[in-house]
Design an enzyme around this catalytic site. Sequence first.
Site, PDB file in Angstrom:
ATOM      1  N   LYS A  44       2.315  57.109   0.108  1.00 44.93           N
ATOM      2  CA  LYS A  44       2.199  57.093   1.579  1.00 44.93           C
ATOM      3  C   LYS A  44       3.166  58.078   2.245  1.00 44.93           C
ATOM      4  O   LYS A  44       3.208  58.183   3.462  1.00 44.93           O
ATOM      5  CB  LYS A  44       2.503  55.680   2.115  1.00 44.93           C
ATOM      6  CG  LYS A  44       1.438  54.657   1.766  1.00 44.93           C
ATOM      7  CD  LYS A  44       1.535  53.405   2.637  1.00 44.93           C
ATOM      8  CE  LYS A  44       2.667  52.502   2.236  1.00 44.93           C
ATOM      9  NZ  LYS A  44       2.696  51.235   3.026  1.00 44.93           N
ATOM     10  N   LYS A  46       6.485  57.823   2.109  1.00 48.75           N
ATOM     11  CA  LYS A  46       7.687  57.132   2.599  1.00 48.75           C
ATOM     12  C   LYS A  46       8.666  56.978   1.456  1.00 48.75           C
ATOM     13  O   LYS A  46       8.293  56.540   0.367  1.00 48.75           O
ATOM     14  CB  LYS A  46       7.335  55.715   3.055  1.00 48.75           C
ATOM     15  CG  LYS A  46       6.819  55.601   4.451  1.00 48.75           C
ATOM     16  CD  LYS A  46       6.763  54.127   4.845  1.00 48.75           C
ATOM     17  CE  LYS A  46       5.999  53.932   6.140  1.00 48.75           C
ATOM     18  NZ  LYS A  46       5.987  52.544   6.578  1.00 48.75           N
TER      19      LYS A  46
HETATM   20  N1  CTP Z   1       6.098  46.367  13.103  1.00 53.34           N
HETATM   21  C1  CTP Z   1       6.146  45.809  14.393  1.00 53.34           C
HETATM   22  N2  CTP Z   1       7.086  46.260  15.290  1.00 53.34           N
HETATM   23  C2  CTP Z   1       7.965  47.224  14.926  1.00 53.34           C
HETATM   24  C3  CTP Z   1       7.944  47.787  13.616  1.00 53.34           C
HETATM   25  C4  CTP Z   1       6.989  47.324  12.720  1.00 53.34           C
HETATM   26  O1  CTP Z   1       5.354  44.925  14.731  1.00 53.34           O
HETATM   27  N3  CTP Z   1       8.833  47.648  15.835  1.00 53.34           N
HETATM   28  C5  CTP Z   1       5.074  45.904  12.168  1.00 53.34           C
HETATM   29  C6  CTP Z   1       4.123  47.025  11.736  1.00 53.34           C
HETATM   30  O2  CTP Z   1       3.130  47.223  12.728  1.00 53.34           O
HETATM   31  C7  CTP Z   1       3.568  46.463  10.433  1.00 53.34           C
HETATM   32  C8  CTP Z   1       4.762  45.638   9.882  1.00 53.34           C
HETATM   33  O3  CTP Z   1       5.682  45.464  10.967  1.00 53.34           O
HETATM   34  O4  CTP Z   1       2.501  45.563  10.703  1.00 53.34           O
HETATM   35  C9  CTP Z   1       5.444  46.372   8.733  1.00 53.34           C
HETATM   36  O5  CTP Z   1       5.716  47.671   9.193  1.00 53.34           O
HETATM   37  P1  CTP Z   1       6.529  48.759   8.403  1.00 53.34           P
HETATM   38  O6  CTP Z   1       5.745  50.029   8.380  1.00 53.34           O
HETATM   39  O7  CTP Z   1       7.019  48.233   7.134  1.00 53.34           O
HETATM   40  O8  CTP Z   1       7.798  48.932   9.403  1.00 53.34           O
HETATM   41  P2  CTP Z   1       8.209  50.108  10.362  1.00 53.34           P
HETATM   42  O9  CTP Z   1       9.494  49.716  11.004  1.00 53.34           O
HETATM   43  O10 CTP Z   1       7.062  50.473  11.274  1.00 53.34           O
HETATM   44  O11 CTP Z   1       8.491  51.277   9.313  1.00 53.34           O
HETATM   45  P3  CTP Z   1       8.261  52.849   9.402  1.00 53.34           P
HETATM   46  O12 CTP Z   1       9.090  53.366  10.542  1.00 53.34           O
HETATM   47  O13 CTP Z   1       8.729  53.362   8.059  1.00 53.34           O
HETATM   48  O14 CTP Z   1       6.772  53.060   9.617  1.00 53.34           O
END
Ligand code: CTP
Length: 151
Positions: A44, A46
């Site tokens: 992905k 990441k």
């Molecule tokens: N999520 C959320 N609110 C945030 C961050 C994440 O509701 N502020 C939700 C995402 O929409 C997803 C879940 O948490 O359904 C897991 O998201 P993940 O991608 O692991 O976290 P992120 O903080 O969004 O990570 P990244 O910045 O790497 O995308």
Amino acid sequence: MTTIVTYGTFDLFHVGHVRLLKRLKALGDRLVVGLSSDEFNEVKGKQVVIPYEDRREILLACRYVDAVFEENCWDQKRGDLIREHADIFAIGDDWAGKFDELEDIAKVIYLPRTKDISTTELKTVLSYLNKEKVVEIKNVVNNLTSLVEHL
Ligand code: CTP
């Protein structure tokens, strides 16, 4: 018994994750998380800070999470939902519309994300802190060098 399935990386576990998991659990009785493996995160694009086993332990310590399984590829969701007897597939709205094809086996719901927090943002803040530290160390070295020169 209503089962909800969600997916994610949940790296550097933060309050946006907690709030999402809380709202997911409130949709039913049993919340199951498909947690992206370290290898799948590479696919992905990441790079995770916390390894899979630790991310899994953290999720299982959260009162809203009932079970965790490994997510290894994009196309395993249909099989997972059938195996878990999922009634609801739900995820943050950064994925809005992306999983509508699963509507024939489960209700698909996209929940609003918590504003102003993400793992990416935390990584950025941490990298700034590192840069500040490097500047601080360079200043100390420069001061020491000029001190030595004046001896
Ligand atoms: N999520 C959320 N609110 C945030 C961050 C994440 O509701 N502020 C939700 C995402 O929409 C997803 C879940 O948490 O359904 C897991 O998201 P993940 O991608 O692991 O976290 P992120 O903080 O969004 O990570 P990244 O910045 O790497 O995308």
